[in-house]
Design an enzyme around this catalytic site. Structure first.
Site, mmCIF file in Angstrom:
data_model
loop_
_atom_site.group_PDB
_atom_site.id
_atom_site.type_symbol
_atom_site.label_atom_id
_atom_site.label_comp_id
_atom_site.label_asym_id
_atom_site.label_seq_id
_atom_site.Cartn_x
_atom_site.Cartn_y
_atom_site.Cartn_z
ATOM 1 N NE ARG A 113 7.700 -1.060 9.942
ATOM 2 C CZ ARG A 113 6.635 -0.824 9.206
ATOM 3 N NH1 ARG A 113 6.745 -0.080 8.110
ATOM 4 N NH2 ARG A 113 5.469 -1.321 9.531
ATOM 5 N NE ARG A 155 8.437 -3.220 6.364
ATOM 6 C CZ ARG A 155 7.159 -2.833 6.327
ATOM 7 N NH1 ARG A 155 6.759 -2.009 5.374
ATOM 8 N NH2 ARG A 155 6.289 -3.278 7.193
ATOM 9 C CE LYS A 207 -1.673 -0.824 4.158
ATOM 10 N NZ LYS A 207 -1.116 -2.115 4.588
ATOM 11 N NE ARG A 254 -3.359 -0.937 9.694
ATOM 12 C CZ ARG A 254 -2.344 -0.443 8.994
ATOM 13 N NH1 ARG A 254 -2.375 0.788 8.580
ATOM 14 N NH2 ARG A 254 -1.311 -1.200 8.682
ATOM 15 N NE ARG A 256 2.517 -5.235 11.060
ATOM 16 C CZ ARG A 256 3.505 -4.941 10.226
ATOM 17 N NH1 ARG A 256 4.689 -5.493 10.375
ATOM 18 N NH2 ARG A 256 3.303 -4.100 9.248
HETATM 19 P P1 B4P Z 1 4.902 -1.483 2.219
HETATM 20 O O1 B4P Z 1 4.405 -0.776 1.007
HETATM 21 O O2 B4P Z 1 5.813 -0.715 3.115
HETATM 22 O O3 B4P Z 1 3.756 -2.080 3.173
HETATM 23 P P2 B4P Z 1 2.444 -1.433 3.707
HETATM 24 O O4 B4P Z 1 1.394 -2.422 3.365
HETATM 25 O O5 B4P Z 1 2.211 -0.041 3.223
HETATM 26 O O6 B4P Z 1 2.700 -1.126 5.247
HETATM 27 P P3 B4P Z 1 2.394 -1.868 6.615
HETATM 28 O O7 B4P Z 1 0.968 -2.344 6.675
HETATM 29 O O8 B4P Z 1 3.492 -2.814 6.845
HETATM 30 O O9 B4P Z 1 2.574 -0.765 7.703
HETATM 31 P P4 B4P Z 1 1.856 0.575 8.146
HETATM 32 O O10 B4P Z 1 2.931 1.560 8.093
HETATM 33 O O11 B4P Z 1 0.612 0.922 7.403
HETATM 34 O O12 B4P Z 1 5.603 -2.806 1.685
HETATM 35 C C1 B4P Z 1 6.200 -3.745 2.535
HETATM 36 C C2 B4P Z 1 7.447 -4.368 1.928
HETATM 37 O O13 B4P Z 1 7.150 -5.072 0.729
HETATM 38 C C3 B4P Z 1 8.514 -3.336 1.569
HETATM 39 O O14 B4P Z 1 9.754 -3.844 1.940
HETATM 40 C C4 B4P Z 1 8.388 -3.189 0.051
HETATM 41 O O15 B4P Z 1 9.623 -2.860 -0.568
HETATM 42 C C5 B4P Z 1 7.950 -4.602 -0.363
HETATM 43 N N1 B4P Z 1 7.103 -4.599 -1.553
HETATM 44 C C6 B4P Z 1 6.079 -3.736 -1.818
HETATM 45 N N2 B4P Z 1 5.501 -4.055 -3.004
HETATM 46 C C7 B4P Z 1 6.162 -5.161 -3.484
HETATM 47 C C8 B4P Z 1 6.014 -5.973 -4.670
HETATM 48 N N3 B4P Z 1 5.066 -5.720 -5.606
HETATM 49 N N4 B4P Z 1 6.841 -7.034 -4.826
HETATM 50 C C9 B4P Z 1 7.803 -7.317 -3.880
HETATM 51 N N5 B4P Z 1 7.991 -6.569 -2.752
HETATM 52 C C10 B4P Z 1 7.183 -5.505 -2.553
HETATM 53 O O16 B4P Z 1 1.387 0.283 9.673
HETATM 54 C C11 B4P Z 1 2.309 -0.094 10.705
HETATM 55 C C12 B4P Z 1 1.591 -0.194 12.066
HETATM 56 O O17 B4P Z 1 1.060 1.119 12.454
HETATM 57 C C13 B4P Z 1 0.355 -1.098 12.137
HETATM 58 O O18 B4P Z 1 0.699 -2.455 12.389
HETATM 59 C C14 B4P Z 1 -0.437 -0.468 13.320
HETATM 60 O O19 B4P Z 1 0.066 -0.852 14.569
HETATM 61 C C15 B4P Z 1 -0.189 1.014 13.153
HETATM 62 N N6 B4P Z 1 -1.248 1.697 12.373
HETATM 63 C C16 B4P Z 1 -1.082 2.302 11.159
HETATM 64 N N7 B4P Z 1 -2.248 2.831 10.737
HETATM 65 C C17 B4P Z 1 -3.186 2.547 11.689
HETATM 66 C C18 B4P Z 1 -4.569 2.816 11.810
HETATM 67 N N8 B4P Z 1 -5.250 3.466 10.865
HETATM 68 N N9 B4P Z 1 -5.222 2.350 12.918
HETATM 69 C C19 B4P Z 1 -4.556 1.693 13.879
HETATM 70 N N10 B4P Z 1 -3.241 1.413 13.830
HETATM 71 C C20 B4P Z 1 -2.545 1.831 12.738
#
Ligand code: B4P
Length: 187
Positions: free
Chosen positions: A133, A127, A13, A88, A144
């Site tokens: 992290r 990652r 995302k 979320r 998660r």
């Molecule tokens: P990302 O793009 O970083 O993953 P994400 O889904 O955006 O983030 P995530 O859910 O982990 O964390 P968030 O910050 O929202 O990609 C992950 C990895 O995959 C990277 O290394 C990337 O390079 C790789 N990748 C991406 N696309 C790829 C592809 N096509 N092929 C191969 N590799 C690929 O949230 C973190 C924490 O914050 C949550 O657990 C929660 O505790 C809190 N939080 C955040 N928002 C919240 C909310 N609204 N309510 C409550 N808690 C919240």
């Protein structure tokens, strides 16, 4: 472009939201990035949020809503916005609808990035090696995923019922996923 990016942890995302925001000039609001910045600055909110994040739980809705309200209001209205990782929970989604109503704005698309559990575990382990992290350890990743299934996946039906949901297969190279999203944005 007034989008929400929805999907399990590590679905990409954040990766895709950054690329789209840069290409389309939209504001990018990531609650995950905001929380990590609060933690790094040692604010009261960051200290409260950290305990939840480190064990893979969602940060309580009240804290998230307090944090995002001001940011939504101060967004420029120009080229739109991408909400990344918010809402979320259903309570967050209902609160967001109310905030946007007050601001006379609306969401035009909710994009679900679909990725299977095995791929997620392998990406987040990668990652963890690169960025270290605290919430990317095996035990926390499992937590998660569980939290996603119970608390966030119900939003798929919530937004599908409103006729706003689009899906992309996230288990492909970053630029291929981005190509599909770009087509959606231009359609
Ligand atoms: P990302 O793009 O970083 O993953 P994400 O889904 O955006 O983030 P995530 O859910 O982990 O964390 P968030 O910050 O929202 O990609 C992950 C990895 O995959 C990277 O290394 C990337 O390079 C790789 N990748 C991406 N696309 C790829 C592809 N096509 N092929 C191969 N590799 C690929 O949230 C973190 C924490 O914050 C949550 O657990 C929660 O505790 C809190 N939080 C955040 N928002 C919240 C909310 N609204 N309510 C409550 N808690 C919240």
């Amino acid at each position: 472009m007034r989008w929400i990016m929805l999907g399990p942890p590590g679905s990409g995302k954040g990766t895709q939201a950054k690329k789209l925001a840069a290409a389309f000039g939209a504001d990018h609001l990531s609650t995950g990035d905001m929380l990590r910045s609060e933690v790094a600055s040692g604010t009261e909110l960051g200290c409260s949020a950290r305990t939840y994040m480190d064990r893979g739980d969602l940060v309580p809705d009240e804290l998230i809503l307090k944090m995002i309200a001001g940011r939504l209001e101060s967004m420029s209205n120009g080229d739109g916005f991408i909400l990344d990782g918010f809402p979320r929970t259903e309570a967050q989604a209902v609160a967001l609808d109310k905030m946007l109503d007050t601001m006379k704005r609306s969401i035009d698309r909710v994009v679900l990035v679909k990725v299977g559990d095995e791929e997620i575990k392998s990406r987040l382990a990668g990652r963890a090696r690169q960025e270290g992290r605290a919430d990317d350890t095996e035990e926390v990743i499992n937590r998660r995923l569980d939290v996603y299934r119970k608390q966030t996946a119900p939003l798929i039906a919530y937004y599908s019922g409103k006729g706003r949901l689009s899906e992309v297969v996230g288990e492909r190279p970053i630029d291929v996923v981005y190509g599909d999203l770009k087509k959606l944005a231009e359609s």
